[in-house]
Scaffold this active site. Sequence first.
Site, PDB file in Angstrom:
ATOM      1  N   ASP A  14       0.843  -1.194   0.000  1.00 56.83           N
ATOM      2  CA  ASP A  14       0.000   0.000   0.000  1.00 56.83           C
ATOM      3  C   ASP A  14       0.882   1.249   0.000  1.00 56.83           C
ATOM      4  O   ASP A  14       1.708   1.443   0.891  1.00 56.83           O
ATOM      5  CB  ASP A  14      -0.894   0.000   1.245  1.00 56.83           C
ATOM      6  CG  ASP A  14      -2.086   0.934   1.116  1.00 56.83           C
ATOM      7  OD1 ASP A  14      -2.032   1.828   0.248  1.00 56.83           O
ATOM      8  OD2 ASP A  14      -3.051   0.783   1.870  1.00 56.83           O
ATOM      9  N   ASP A 108      -3.652   2.604  -5.567  1.00 57.93           N
ATOM     10  CA  ASP A 108      -2.462   2.686  -4.712  1.00 57.93           C
ATOM     11  C   ASP A 108      -2.223   1.457  -3.840  1.00 57.93           C
ATOM     12  O   ASP A 108      -1.422   1.515  -2.904  1.00 57.93           O
ATOM     13  CB  ASP A 108      -2.543   3.926  -3.815  1.00 57.93           C
ATOM     14  CG  ASP A 108      -3.799   3.931  -2.941  1.00 57.93           C
ATOM     15  OD1 ASP A 108      -4.630   3.004  -3.075  1.00 57.93           O
ATOM     16  OD2 ASP A 108      -3.953   4.866  -2.144  1.00 57.93           O
ATOM     17  N   GLU A 109      -2.880   0.338  -4.141  1.00 57.37           N
ATOM     18  CA  GLU A 109      -2.611  -0.872  -3.352  1.00 57.37           C
ATOM     19  C   GLU A 109      -2.653  -2.120  -4.217  1.00 57.37           C
ATOM     20  O   GLU A 109      -3.377  -2.198  -5.206  1.00 57.37           O
ATOM     21  CB  GLU A 109      -3.559  -0.991  -2.160  1.00 57.37           C
ATOM     22  CG  GLU A 109      -5.014  -1.197  -2.504  1.00 57.37           C
ATOM     23  CD  GLU A 109      -5.860  -1.433  -1.265  1.00 57.37           C
ATOM     24  OE1 GLU A 109      -5.371  -2.059  -0.311  1.00 57.37           O
ATOM     25  OE2 GLU A 109      -7.013  -0.984  -1.273  1.00 57.37           O
TER      26      GLU A 109
END
Length: 398
Positions: A14, A108-109
């Site tokens: 993350d 974003d992960e």
Amino acid sequence: MTNPADRRFISHLDLDTFFVSVARLDNSKLAGKPVIVGGLSDRGIVASCSYETRAFGVHTAMPMKIARRLCPAAEIVNGDPDRYSQLSRDVTEIIREQVPLYEKASIDEFYADLTGMDRYFGCSLFMSELKQRITKQTGLPISYALASNKLLSKVATDESKPNGQAVVDFGTEREYLAPLVVRKLPGVGEKTSSLLRQMGVSTIRILSEIPLPMMQSRFGKQGVEMHRRSHGIDESPVVPYSEQKSIGTEETFENDTIDIQFLHRELVRMTEKLSFQLRQQKKLCGCVTIKLRYADFNTEVRQTVIGYTSSDDLLLKTAKELFKKIYDRRQLVRLLGVRLSHLVQGQYQIDLFSDTVENIRLYQAMDHIRSRFGENAVHRSIALQLNDIEKKGYVSKL
């Protein structure tokens, strides 16, 4: 006891406060300062905030007016969706080159399935080097955790932030989760957490000790899933990632047309429909394609890469710009199509960088109406002139 050969090695990665990290990457003067990313006006919304601001009670999706009041010293930065998409793709490419099986869970992960790699290259060492590679090549801080399933790895990543790393050893899953508050368990939202607290359930340990029949009786299917998760059980697979997935729609008109108002209405109607489908599927798109076929069967296709979004306004703006570029022959049109591609998981359903609280509530209300009464229950006025469209006989009913 688990057979070592059956063990899974799943990592969750993350990017820490992604929007804030990008702002600091582009402006080093923001390092270490309280930063809020979002709409600049008081009627805007917080899209992301640094850990320094969270100490004052600021959080994502909070009205900017309240955030300013809680942390008056914060630096307010406008968002840059195109920049976020570019860096997200850079990180994705690094992971793609290194990891045999990965899933892009959002902008974003990520999840990485490293099962089997422990025999040849220690998974913990591999992840540590991957973390260093991502930060070195992009300048972005990233946290990760390694565990036996997606549930544990995500929880452990959240606990290790910022810029941290963690390993949950096999056989310690339930022990690791036990002392955490129930709100830390994925799938337990604010409403469910409140109900559990009313029942005297404050930690995951207490939740795991509630008999399954009681959980099922009180919460139904969700109760069964919470019971499994509280014991650290999660068998969901890492889904191979592909940016080639897309959704689209097109209309072949019964009568070829040069009616520009009609074509604009169709463009709005189709784009709205696809935007709603994106949000229903909890996905974002990074590319918009417009297809136009003239009466002589010559076909024009134009596409553009955009910042990941599922916002009606942003997608409509892009679709209209593409249509304007592609429709330059002033000839009768036979077919019009819209396609949204480069899909990733994500729930950034609205443009947090420019939308007001009122607009966000309006979009959410419209989606609620569509979910309950169907996709055609509410539209922009330009797309609602269906009676006129049907009278002209343009649209073929398939």
